[in-house]
Design a protein around this motif. Structure first.
Motif, short mmCIF file in Angstrom:
data_model
loop_
_atom_site.label_atom_id
_atom_site.label_comp_id
_atom_site.label_asym_id
_atom_site.label_seq_id
_atom_site.Cartn_x
_atom_site.Cartn_y
_atom_site.Cartn_z
N SER A 100 0.82 -1.21 0.00
CA SER A 100 0.00 0.00 0.00
C SER A 100 0.86 1.26 0.00
N MET A 101 2.10 1.17 0.48
CA MET A 101 2.98 2.34 0.52
C MET A 101 3.65 2.59 -0.83
N TYR A 102 4.04 1.53 -1.52
CA TYR A 102 4.88 1.69 -2.72
C TYR A 102 4.22 1.20 -4.00
N GLY A 103 3.08 0.54 -3.91
CA GLY A 103 2.33 0.15 -5.09
C GLY A 103 3.15 -0.68 -6.06
N GLU A 104 3.20 -0.26 -7.33
CA GLU A 104 3.92 -1.01 -8.36
C GLU A 104 5.42 -1.02 -8.13
N LEU A 105 5.90 -0.12 -7.29
CA LEU A 105 7.34 -0.08 -7.00
C LEU A 105 7.72 -1.05 -5.89
N SER A 106 6.75 -1.77 -5.32
CA SER A 106 7.02 -2.66 -4.18
C SER A 106 8.11 -3.68 -4.45
N PRO A 107 8.08 -4.40 -5.61
CA PRO A 107 9.16 -5.37 -5.85
C PRO A 107 10.54 -4.74 -5.86
N SER A 108 10.67 -3.58 -6.50
CA SER A 108 11.97 -2.92 -6.54
C SER A 108 12.37 -2.43 -5.16
N PHE A 109 11.40 -1.93 -4.39
CA PHE A 109 11.72 -1.51 -3.02
C PHE A 109 12.19 -2.70 -2.19
N ASN A 110 11.48 -3.82 -2.30
CA ASN A 110 11.88 -5.01 -1.54
C ASN A 110 13.30 -5.43 -1.89
N SER A 111 13.65 -5.37 -3.17
CA SER A 111 14.99 -5.76 -3.60
C SER A 111 16.05 -4.82 -3.04
N LEU A 112 15.78 -3.51 -3.11
CA LEU A 112 16.73 -2.54 -2.57
C LEU A 112 16.81 -2.66 -1.05
N PHE A 113 15.69 -2.95 -0.42
CA PHE A 113 15.66 -3.15 1.03
C PHE A 113 16.59 -4.30 1.41
N ARG A 114 16.47 -5.42 0.69
CA ARG A 114 17.29 -6.58 1.01
C ARG A 114 18.76 -6.32 0.68
N LEU A 115 19.02 -5.59 -0.42
CA LEU A 115 20.40 -5.27 -0.79
C LEU A 115 21.05 -4.40 0.29
N THR A 116 20.32 -3.40 0.77
CA THR A 116 20.84 -2.53 1.82
C THR A 116 21.08 -3.31 3.09
N TRP A 117 20.12 -4.16 3.45
CA TRP A 117 20.21 -4.93 4.69
C TRP A 117 21.42 -5.87 4.65
N THR A 118 21.58 -6.60 3.55
CA THR A 118 22.69 -7.55 3.48
C THR A 118 24.03 -6.84 3.47
N SER A 119 24.10 -5.70 2.80
CA SER A 119 25.36 -4.94 2.75
C SER A 119 25.76 -4.49 4.15
N ILE A 120 24.78 -3.94 4.89
CA ILE A 120 25.06 -3.48 6.25
C ILE A 120 25.37 -4.66 7.16
N SER A 121 24.71 -5.78 6.93
CA SER A 121 24.91 -6.95 7.79
C SER A 121 26.31 -7.54 7.64
N ILE A 122 26.99 -7.22 6.54
CA ILE A 122 28.37 -7.65 6.37
C ILE A 122 29.30 -6.69 7.12
N VAL A 123 29.03 -5.39 7.01
CA VAL A 123 29.86 -4.39 7.67
C VAL A 123 29.67 -4.45 9.18
N GLY A 124 28.42 -4.69 9.63
CA GLY A 124 28.08 -4.64 11.05
C GLY A 124 28.91 -5.54 11.94
N PRO A 125 29.00 -6.85 11.62
CA PRO A 125 29.80 -7.72 12.48
C PRO A 125 31.27 -7.32 12.56
N VAL A 126 31.81 -6.79 11.45
CA VAL A 126 33.20 -6.33 11.46
C VAL A 126 33.34 -5.16 12.43
N ALA A 127 32.40 -4.20 12.31
CA ALA A 127 32.42 -3.05 13.22
C ALA A 127 32.22 -3.50 14.66
#
Length: 417
Positions: free
Chosen positions: A142-169
């Motif tokens: 309901s927030m992103y409509g047709e952009l939802s799949p792309s948002f989900n993909s970017l959400f997961r990309l951001t999360w996984t990228s940070i999750s790699i840096v986080g344990p190191v930090a």
């Protein structure tokens, strides 16, 4: 050509998501929260070792992190569906900020705590996290409509990228400051995420769900709606088989590198790094190909994971590490594709229950697979364990191939109609 035009369209969609100020704030808050969560995991591990000196105790904490996805996770999904997503997300992030913050204060005042208290903290925190996850999953369409799949993909990309840096930090910080302050930092990250989410245009009204229907009956109704989708049983089996194939990959690989190939911490670290690279590459790939047919995306992802499992048959720590890269790249891509599909075909009133039920199923079968494959490796051979995982991965591909209908996973009907 057509392929270049399709790629340009996908990239323009991703850019459109990033131009959306709501999406940018959402992703930014999540990045802060993911960093805090990664640091928290390191802090808890260090704290448990300081308090108990036991690796078994650390294992019990990992188990406590998983239990809420089964219970009370399934019930939480039903609660989320009959309340406004904004309220449920607020409960999720606000509750985690409070419980983690109070724990940090208690540790600062007393300087010590028991394993039971730490386990209870982890359980309560992850239970609140289920409110945040289910509420977000229900609100995204309901927030992103047709952009939802792309948002989900970017959400997961951001999360996984940070999750790699986080344990190191977290590892660097844990070597210099007390884990209590790392726990306090995690509480602050949840407070930031709460503040960000409360400023977003989250749905303020329930998306559906009858409050007069008992929670278990509502869950049963959601399952009925899912089963009425064309090919839903084979889709579910594909997901389960994929989890059975991939869940044991990391523990078996680390066992092989250390106990079979007799390598040390450096090689184990590189294997974990390869895993992280796989997560980022898989998230990036699904961002590029998110507009493609979901069944083909899941098939391609399963094929990549299967290649990774086959590579692990070669008795060398390097091919094992590369295998982990492929396994986790395919796994994360398949997870995003299936999530996008469920958001598309299920009514908004059922999304909370669908997410938490799928998480519970994956957790149960993943734990069973880890136990059985570990027993197979211990009592038969490493090769036998690999072949069992490969068989499950191929069975998942067969199930997805069986779904070769243009009418696959048609729109579900209202389960309460």
């Amino acid at each position: 050509g057509p392929k270049r035009q399709a790629l340009a369209l996908v990239m323009s969609t991703a850019v459109e998501v990033l131009r959306n100020p709501v999406a940018r704030h959402h992703l930014g808050g999540m990045a802060v929260n993911a960093l805090g969560g990664s640091v928290f995991d390191i802090a808890i591990a260090v704290l448990v070792l300081q308090q108990t000196g036991s690796v078994m105790a650390m294992g019990s904490i990992v188990i406590m992190e998983s239990i809420p996805t089964i219970f009370p996770g399934i019930l939480i999904g039903a609660v989320v569906d009959r309340n406004a997503p904004r309220r449920m997300i607020g409960v999720g992030y606000g509750g985690q900020a409070i419980i983690v913050g109070l724990t940090a204060v208690a540790l600062l005042l007393t300087g010590t705590t028991s394993l039971i208290v730490i386990a209870a903290l982890v359980f309560i925190r992850m239970s609140f996290d289920m409110f945040a996850r289910a509420g977000t999953f229900a609100a995204v369409p309901s927030m992103y409509g047709e952009l939802s799949p792309s948002f989900n993909s970017l959400f997961r990309l951001t999360w996984t990228s940070i999750s790699i840096v986080g344990p190191v930090a977290g590892g660097i910080l844990a070597a210099t400051i007390s884990p209590v302050w790392l726990i306090a930092a995690d509480a602050l990250s949840f407070a930031v995420m709460w503040a960000v989410m409360m400023r977003l245009p989250l749905p303020r009204q329930p998306l559906g769900g009858d409050e007069n229907v008992p929670l278990l009956a509502a869950i049963a109704g959601s399952a009925k709606a899912f089963r009425q989708l064309r090919g839903s049983n084979r889709f579910l089996w594909a997901v389960i088989l994929d989890e059975i194939a991939l869940a044991p990959a990391l523990p078996v690989a680390l066992f092989a590198i250390s106990a079979v190939y007799h390598k040390g911490s450096a090689e184990i670290g590189l294997a974990n790094a390869a895993l992280g690279v796989g997560l980022v590459l898989g998230s990036a790939a699904i961002t590029v190909f998110v507009s493609r047919d979901t069944r083909k995306l899941m098939l391609g992802s399963a094929a990549v994971s299967s290649i990774g499992l086959i590579a692990m048959l070669i008795p060398d720590w390097r091919t094992t590490s590369l295998g982990l890269l492929a396994i986790y790249a395919g796994g994360i891509a398949s997870a995003v594709a299936s999530s996008n599909l469920l958001q598309k075909v299920m009514p908004e009133s059922e999304l909370g229950k669908v997410l938490t039920t799928m998480m519970a199923i994956e957790t149960i079968f993943g734990a069973m697979s880890i136990f059985l494959i570990s027993a197979l490796v211990s009592h038969v051979s490493l090769t036998a364990g690999y072949f069992a995982m490969i068989a499950a991965a191929i069975a998942s591909i067969v199930a997805l191939t069986w779904l070769g209908s243009e009418r696959w996973m048609e729109k579900a009907i209202d389960p309460l109609a």
